[in-house]
Motif scaffolding. Sequence first.
Motif, PDB file in Angstrom:
ATOM      1  N   ARG A 107      47.075  44.720  45.605  1.00 14.08           N
ATOM      2  CA  ARG A 107      45.969  44.106  44.870  1.00 14.08           C
ATOM      3  C   ARG A 107      45.515  42.822  45.548  1.00 14.08           C
ATOM      4  O   ARG A 107      44.321  42.552  45.654  1.00 14.08           O
ATOM      5  CB  ARG A 107      46.385  43.831  43.419  1.00 14.08           C
ATOM      6  CG  ARG A 107      46.481  45.092  42.590  1.00 14.08           C
ATOM      7  CD  ARG A 107      46.362  44.777  41.117  1.00 14.08           C
ATOM      8  NE  ARG A 107      47.527  44.094  40.599  1.00 14.08           N
ATOM      9  CZ  ARG A 107      48.616  44.720  40.142  1.00 14.08           C
ATOM     10  NH1 ARG A 107      48.656  46.032  40.147  1.00 14.08           N
ATOM     11  NH2 ARG A 107      49.629  44.039  39.684  1.00 14.08           N
TER      12      ARG A 107
ATOM     13  N   TYR B  44      33.668  36.565  38.472  1.00 19.84           N
ATOM     14  CA  TYR B  44      34.738  37.520  38.135  1.00 19.84           C
ATOM     15  C   TYR B  44      35.915  37.513  39.117  1.00 19.84           C
ATOM     16  O   TYR B  44      37.057  37.332  38.704  1.00 19.84           O
ATOM     17  CB  TYR B  44      34.162  38.937  37.995  1.00 19.84           C
ATOM     18  CG  TYR B  44      35.201  39.962  37.579  1.00 19.84           C
ATOM     19  CD1 TYR B  44      35.310  40.378  36.264  1.00 19.84           C
ATOM     20  CD2 TYR B  44      36.099  40.499  38.506  1.00 19.84           C
ATOM     21  CE1 TYR B  44      36.268  41.297  35.867  1.00 19.84           C
ATOM     22  CE2 TYR B  44      37.067  41.409  38.128  1.00 19.84           C
ATOM     23  CZ  TYR B  44      37.147  41.799  36.810  1.00 19.84           C
ATOM     24  OH  TYR B  44      38.115  42.708  36.427  1.00 19.84           O
TER      25      TYR B  44
ATOM     26  N   HIS C  67      41.067  33.765  36.912  1.00 23.61           N
ATOM     27  CA  HIS C  67      42.459  34.220  36.817  1.00 23.61           C
ATOM     28  C   HIS C  67      43.175  34.099  38.160  1.00 23.61           C
ATOM     29  O   HIS C  67      44.050  34.868  38.482  1.00 23.61           O
ATOM     30  CB  HIS C  67      42.546  35.673  36.309  1.00 23.61           C
ATOM     31  CG  HIS C  67      41.962  35.845  34.951  1.00 23.61           C
ATOM     32  ND1 HIS C  67      42.710  35.860  33.807  1.00 23.61           N
ATOM     33  CD2 HIS C  67      40.677  35.981  34.555  1.00 23.61           C
ATOM     34  CE1 HIS C  67      41.922  36.009  32.758  1.00 23.61           C
ATOM     35  NE2 HIS C  67      40.676  36.084  33.184  1.00 23.61           N
TER      36      HIS C  67
ATOM     37  N   SER D  23      41.767  43.498  40.694  1.00 19.91           N
ATOM     38  CA  SER D  23      42.201  43.356  39.300  1.00 19.91           C
ATOM     39  C   SER D  23      43.407  44.241  39.018  1.00 19.91           C
ATOM     40  O   SER D  23      43.495  45.351  39.517  1.00 19.91           O
ATOM     41  CB  SER D  23      41.071  43.754  38.346  1.00 19.91           C
ATOM     42  OG  SER D  23      40.112  42.749  38.273  1.00 19.91           O
ATOM     43  N   SER D  24      44.312  43.738  38.173  1.00 21.73           N
ATOM     44  CA  SER D  24      45.478  44.519  37.769  1.00 21.73           C
ATOM     45  C   SER D  24      45.066  45.451  36.629  1.00 21.73           C
ATOM     46  O   SER D  24      44.010  45.261  36.030  1.00 21.73           O
ATOM     47  CB  SER D  24      46.566  43.580  37.290  1.00 21.73           C
ATOM     48  OG  SER D  24      46.110  42.906  36.136  1.00 21.73           O
ATOM     49  N   PRO D  25      45.887  46.455  36.317  1.00 22.52           N
ATOM     50  CA  PRO D  25      45.547  47.345  35.197  1.00 22.52           C
ATOM     51  C   PRO D  25      45.283  46.560  33.907  1.00 22.52           C
ATOM     52  O   PRO D  25      44.313  46.840  33.205  1.00 22.52           O
ATOM     53  CB  PRO D  25      46.796  48.220  35.064  1.00 22.52           C
ATOM     54  CG  PRO D  25      47.364  48.266  36.438  1.00 22.52           C
ATOM     55  CD  PRO D  25      47.074  46.915  37.036  1.00 22.52           C
TER      56      PRO D  25
ATOM     57  N   GLY E 196      44.276  43.475  33.646  1.00 24.13           N
ATOM     58  CA  GLY E 196      42.998  42.797  33.849  1.00 24.13           C
ATOM     59  C   GLY E 196      41.838  43.740  33.614  1.00 24.13           C
ATOM     60  O   GLY E 196      40.837  43.380  32.993  1.00 24.13           O
ATOM     61  N   ILE E 197      41.959  44.968  34.100  1.00 26.08           N
ATOM     62  CA  ILE E 197      40.880  45.935  33.936  1.00 26.08           C
ATOM     63  C   ILE E 197      40.703  46.302  32.460  1.00 26.08           C
ATOM     64  O   ILE E 197      39.586  46.420  31.964  1.00 26.08           O
ATOM     65  CB  ILE E 197      41.142  47.184  34.800  1.00 26.08           C
ATOM     66  CG1 ILE E 197      41.028  46.803  36.278  1.00 26.08           C
ATOM     67  CG2 ILE E 197      40.152  48.299  34.468  1.00 26.08           C
ATOM     68  CD1 ILE E 197      41.450  47.885  37.230  1.00 26.08           C
TER      69      ILE E 197
END
Lengths: 345, 226
Positions: free
Chosen positions: A79, A106, A110, B138-140, B142-143
């Motif tokens: 990722r 976006y 984070h 994005s992580s799962p 996050g998605i």
Amino acid sequence: MIKLEHVSKTFERDGVSFKAVDDVSLEIKKGEIFGIIGFSGAGKSTLVRCINLLEIPDKGSVVSVDGLNLTALSPKDLRDARAGIGMIFQHFNLMPSRTVLENVIYPLSHKGIKKDEQRKRAFELLKRVDLESKANSYPSELSGGQKQRVAIARALASSPKVLLCDEATSALDPQTTHEILGLLKELNAELGITIVIITHEMAVVKDICSRVAVLENGHLVEQGSTFEVFANPKENITQNFVKAASNLSKAEHLSSDYPLICDLKPGEKFVRLSYRGPGVSEPLISLMTHRFNVTMNILYADVELVNNSPIGGTVGILSGRYEDVENALIYIAGKNVNVEVLKNG
Amino acid sequence: MADLFNTLFPHVASKLDELWISTLQTLYMMFVSGGIAFLFGIILGVTLIVTKQGGILENKSVFGILDRLINVFRSIPFVILLAALIPFSRFIVGTAIGTTGAIVPLVVGTVPFFSRQVESALSNVDNGLVEAAMSMGSSPLGIIFRVYLKESIPSLVRVSQITAISLIGLTAMAGAIGGGGLGDFAIRYGHQRGQTDVTYITIVVILLMVSVIQKGGNYIIRKTTH
Ligand SMILES: Nc1ncnc2c1ncn2[C@@H]1O[C@H](COP(=O)(O)OP(=O)(O)OP(=O)(O)O)[C@@H](O)[C@H]1O
Ligand SMILES: [Mg+2]
């Protein structure tokens, strides 16, 4: 450098397996604009998705720009690596519930970046793509070209070294396509970002790519510098692509659509001459007509830019005594001109 | 005004207190069971979406089990569920009667329906958005939050409206069996004692609730649709 080695991807659906990408090996150099062209269903999207491992290849390895073997990474590291590979899409894929600015933010949020820093960076990117005035608009209020520019800004937010473009201009009109390609060219020059362009339009490749690979039924059938491939397409499919993007292919239509123009007398030949470089044609043709006592009735002549290098072509009817015409063609073919006889009288 | 009310609803004036309490009881059942069902429904709906074929956390067995379980519970008529859940209800909330006792069957009766609605709302999220989010790293999780849920707020509100309105119906039924709520009120006076005006007044109150749900929901939908 991006390096794909023996990458294969098979899909299983209802017990039927389908090989979408079949043993593809490919090297994309750092900082270049590389094109991958193929017809619909050839496996282009699957192949490009293998580059950022949105699709996990069932065989082969993918090594990204910084020497990272993506196929060997853990999901978490993968990722992070993906953030270093930007991607834009045919249908833009902007989040409809977010404003333009929020869309660009976006990928920055984070990540432990301060809120006002995120905004600042997003604004800079929007300025770069000339859309700061639309920061607070929603995607539904933008034109296709504007949406794609937002998508480009978003893809650049995490400062990627590679930008993957999957049919990024296929939903746009020719004028807008030209603008987007222009922007990509500028970004490539400014940031040194490596760009991979997937397309089914040779015109796009011709405009912007320095090298190109041709994909057919999941196989890589031909690759090389765009100029070489254009000037000297080897495979059938490549020739078709080149013809589709070249004005010189109009000759074909001339002879079928307007048979009267090409109404050949016995001994006459309907020919297409193509050659590299500008300004070579006229002297050679006039030399040939003088020397062999033949006449060339030129129907169409053009010089095209392929990745900034010119390729010229002339289409016309060559007439004279049978032997003279034959000799003239042998002579001109010896001068590094590609001769095609489209029709014999 | 007061005269008109008394002529139209002759039996209601003496029961205003009880009407008020019944309304509060219905609201209590709505909020508590609705809130719990909302949470479970979102979790199960999201689980269905991410585990189904081609989902970001594809998992055949989790999806298969959940899918079948929801189908089974959806096919049980609510009145039967009320009876069947009495022991379970005692175990969970300590009682099977009254408004509190109604909470468990209301939740169990609502969650399967709502999960399906959430699933269908989330399945309308363009796959391209998920793909874009993945390409950005994005992580799962996050998605799920930043794409699936965020992008379907208007449709989630819409399905919540539908579910809340059908939940009003369920509270009426639950009340009739366990005691309490507007349904109970209407049955005791309107039906059993033939005071039809009492039935009508509960209809008015319920219509008010429905229109609040609809107006409020539509407002949020308008504000979140771009
Ligand atoms: N997830 C999938 N499951 C099953 N088959 C798939 C899947 N994705 C792609 N395919 C199949 O793989 C083949 C190649 O698809 P791909 O999308 O890579 O083609 P493409 O060259 O990008 O075509 P287009 O120009 O239409 O986008 C197609 O025949 C497609 O049906
Ligand atoms: Mg595609």
